[in-house]
Design an enzyme around this catalytic site. Structure first.
Site, mmCIF file in Angstrom:
data_model
loop_
_atom_site.group_PDB
_atom_site.id
_atom_site.type_symbol
_atom_site.label_atom_id
_atom_site.label_comp_id
_atom_site.label_asym_id
_atom_site.label_seq_id
_atom_site.Cartn_x
_atom_site.Cartn_y
_atom_site.Cartn_z
ATOM 1 N N TYR A 155 -9.327 4.473 2.768
ATOM 2 C CA TYR A 155 -9.936 3.366 3.509
ATOM 3 C C TYR A 155 -11.427 3.598 3.714
ATOM 4 O O TYR A 155 -12.212 2.644 3.756
ATOM 5 C CB TYR A 155 -9.232 3.162 4.850
ATOM 6 C CG TYR A 155 -7.961 2.359 4.732
ATOM 7 C CD1 TYR A 155 -7.985 0.976 4.803
ATOM 8 C CD2 TYR A 155 -6.736 2.988 4.527
ATOM 9 C CE1 TYR A 155 -6.823 0.223 4.678
ATOM 10 C CE2 TYR A 155 -5.570 2.257 4.401
ATOM 11 C CZ TYR A 155 -5.618 0.864 4.473
ATOM 12 O OH TYR A 155 -4.463 0.136 4.331
ATOM 13 N N HIS A 212 0.818 -1.215 0.000
ATOM 14 C CA HIS A 212 0.000 0.000 0.000
ATOM 15 C C HIS A 212 0.851 1.264 0.000
ATOM 16 O O HIS A 212 0.549 2.230 -0.707
ATOM 17 C CB HIS A 212 -0.925 -0.006 1.223
ATOM 18 C CG HIS A 212 -2.095 -0.917 1.076
ATOM 19 N ND1 HIS A 212 -3.073 -1.032 2.034
ATOM 20 C CD2 HIS A 212 -2.462 -1.769 0.062
ATOM 21 C CE1 HIS A 212 -3.980 -1.902 1.633
ATOM 22 N NE2 HIS A 212 -3.625 -2.363 0.445
ATOM 23 N N SER A 256 11.193 -5.026 -8.535
ATOM 24 C CA SER A 256 12.292 -5.203 -7.588
ATOM 25 C C SER A 256 13.488 -4.359 -7.997
ATOM 26 O O SER A 256 13.764 -4.179 -9.189
ATOM 27 C CB SER A 256 12.712 -6.672 -7.533
ATOM 28 O OG SER A 256 11.674 -7.479 -7.042
ATOM 29 N N GLY A 283 3.032 -9.713 -7.811
ATOM 30 C CA GLY A 283 1.604 -9.495 -7.948
ATOM 31 C C GLY A 283 0.892 -9.662 -6.630
ATOM 32 O O GLY A 283 1.516 -9.768 -5.569
ATOM 33 N N GLY A 315 12.188 -13.540 -11.661
ATOM 34 C CA GLY A 315 12.298 -13.601 -10.211
ATOM 35 C C GLY A 315 13.725 -13.481 -9.700
ATOM 36 O O GLY A 315 13.954 -13.389 -8.484
ATOM 37 N N GLU A 327 1.055 1.525 8.049
ATOM 38 C CA GLU A 327 1.500 2.318 6.905
ATOM 39 C C GLU A 327 2.065 3.663 7.331
ATOM 40 O O GLU A 327 3.037 4.159 6.739
ATOM 41 C CB GLU A 327 0.339 2.485 5.924
ATOM 42 C CG GLU A 327 -0.012 1.174 5.230
ATOM 43 C CD GLU A 327 -1.424 1.128 4.677
ATOM 44 O OE1 GLU A 327 -2.028 2.208 4.497
ATOM 45 O OE2 GLU A 327 -1.925 0.016 4.438
ATOM 46 N N TYR A 342 11.429 -3.218 -3.416
ATOM 47 C CA TYR A 342 10.963 -2.815 -4.736
ATOM 48 C C TYR A 342 10.519 -1.356 -4.715
ATOM 49 O O TYR A 342 10.388 -0.737 -3.658
ATOM 50 C CB TYR A 342 9.793 -3.698 -5.186
ATOM 51 C CG TYR A 342 8.669 -3.784 -4.180
ATOM 52 C CD1 TYR A 342 7.731 -2.764 -4.023
ATOM 53 C CD2 TYR A 342 8.534 -4.912 -3.363
ATOM 54 C CE1 TYR A 342 6.714 -2.843 -3.089
ATOM 55 C CE2 TYR A 342 7.513 -5.010 -2.416
ATOM 56 C CZ TYR A 342 6.610 -3.967 -2.289
ATOM 57 O OH TYR A 342 5.603 -4.055 -1.358
#
Length: 403
Positions: free
Chosen positions: A94, A84, A208, A396, A277, A136, A189
């Site tokens: 939210y 997020h 990443s 994902g 990956g 967060e 990332y």
């Protein structure tokens, strides 16, 4: 929440198990219809494939199952909070999500959604939202406090494009304002946002960091995602490969993510990667060697991809392996088309063929598609590796369940 409200939420668990994805699919359609500005936030491809609704359904189910003790979901909360923050999700959003989630529950369940049940889920969602907002907020504050840190989207210039294989290209991103960039933990990332003319919205994607922290630039190495029957072509990856040129500007959020090395541990390391990956492991390996903090840690890297032509960073990894001195590299190609070295294998990654894949006391890091992660996680567990020693990153939405 009251005891009665918790019981009502728990009572919806069987419904969520059977119809959760249908509920969350309806929810996303409702929310994005009423609040189309959020189409600039959510990954359209994951909406089309159902990956995002599935991930949300699993999260809602897990929360309902552990409504008495949400703390057991701390790892999941950390992973979602990092996602997020990387997407610049803010507290006020939210309220929008909660409004449409409760409305969806009422509209999908119909008469079964009593006022008491909706009130219970409203209280449950409020509790979850407070938990996420708090997590967060801590991540946002920590990022801003770093030298070169910032919050939200920041313009970066693509100063170099380097082709690493037939389908993976590296992008070297420098701040357009000439300032420094925040350091990051190897394995993290960033999000990159581009306007997609075909969709007429901005689309963020997370990539990443494939280099060690350096204070000047970030490097991402992006696979050009080709479409197939199950999934459309990658809108953003195609734009990066075909439209974005050196000197162009992209928007970037600060580094995030919890798939990182524990640099305080002296344990051996085993990297297991499939296809693109390998990118977080490039950052980890560069950091371990450049900083000198990994020279005493033996490293085994097992990588699989379709073939020689699509194998990115092949020679770079070899050079880094020689610099490290206590590292072995094992490569699986779907089909071997030319003469290769002894540590190359034909077929899909099979840890049973790698003699030093199981290392006493090692920490294992797996990155690739969900089915790839699950296969190797289960193999390691069957060999007696404790789950806390196995770390994985699923590109994902998080829909993988392993135990």
């Amino acid at each position: 929440m009251t005891t009665e409200q918790k019981e009502l939420v728990r009572g919806t668990v069987p419904i969520l198990r059977e119809h959760g994805v249908a509920l969350t699919t309806y929810f996303y359609d409702r929310m994005l219809t009423h609040n189309p500005e959020l189409r600039n936030v959510f990954n359209s491809a994951n909406q089309r494939t159902g990956a995002q609704p599935t991930a949300l359904a699993m999260s809602v189910l897990a929360y309902a199952e552990h409504i008495d003790n949400p703390s057991v979901l701390a790892q999941a909360v950390s992973r979602i909070a990092n996602k997020h923050v990387s997407l610049d999700i803010r507290p006020e959003q939210y309220a929008i999500v909660g409004k449409h989630l409760l409305a969806s529950i009422g509209e999908v369940l119909g008469e079964a959604a009593s006022p008491a049940l909706l009130e219970a889920w409203g209280a449950a969602y409020g509790q979850l939202a407070d938990l996420m907002i708090g997590a967060e907020a801590g991540l946002y504050s920590a990022t801003v406090a770093k030298e070169g840190g910032w919050s939200g989207w920041r313009p970066f210039s693509v100063q170099r494009k380097v082709k690493e294989s037939e389908e993976i290209t590296s992008f070297y991103l420098y701040p357009s304002d000439g300032g420094k960039v925040a350091d990051f933990l190897p394995g993290q990332y960033i999000s990159v946002r581009l306007f997609v003319p075909k969709l007429k919205v901005f689309q963020p994607r997370q990539y990443s960091l494939s280099c060690a922290p350096n204070g000047e630039y970030y490097r991402i190495s992006v696979k050009k995602e080709q479409g197939n029957r199950e999934r459309p072509e990658g809108f953003v990856s195609h734009l990066l490969h075909t439209r974005i040129q050196e000197g162009d500007i992209v928007e970037v959020t600060p580094p995030a993510g919890d798939f990182t090395l524990d640099l305080s541990k002296p344990t051996p390391l085993v990297f297991i990667s499939g296809g693109v990956g390998l990118t977080p492991f490039m950052g980890m390996l560069e950091y371990l060697i450049q900083s000198g903090k990994g020279m005493a840690r033996p490293i085994t890297w097992v990588h699989g991809c379709r073939g020689y032509a699509v194998h990115a960073f092949r020679d770079t990894v070899r050079e880094l392996s020689r610099s490290h001195g206590a590292m072995s590299v094992h490569t699986f190609y779907d089909r071997i088309e030319k003469e290769t070295e002894d540590d190359h294998y034909e077929g899909y990654v099979d840890l049973n063929k790698v003699k030093d894949a199981i290392v006493p006391g090692a920490d294992y890091y797996i990155c690739g598609p969900g089915v790839f992660i699950k296969k190797h996680f289960e193999y390691l567990r069957a060999k007696g590796v404790e789950p806390q020693a196995i770390h994985f990153e699923e590109f994902g939405p998080a829909i993988l369940v392993v135990k």
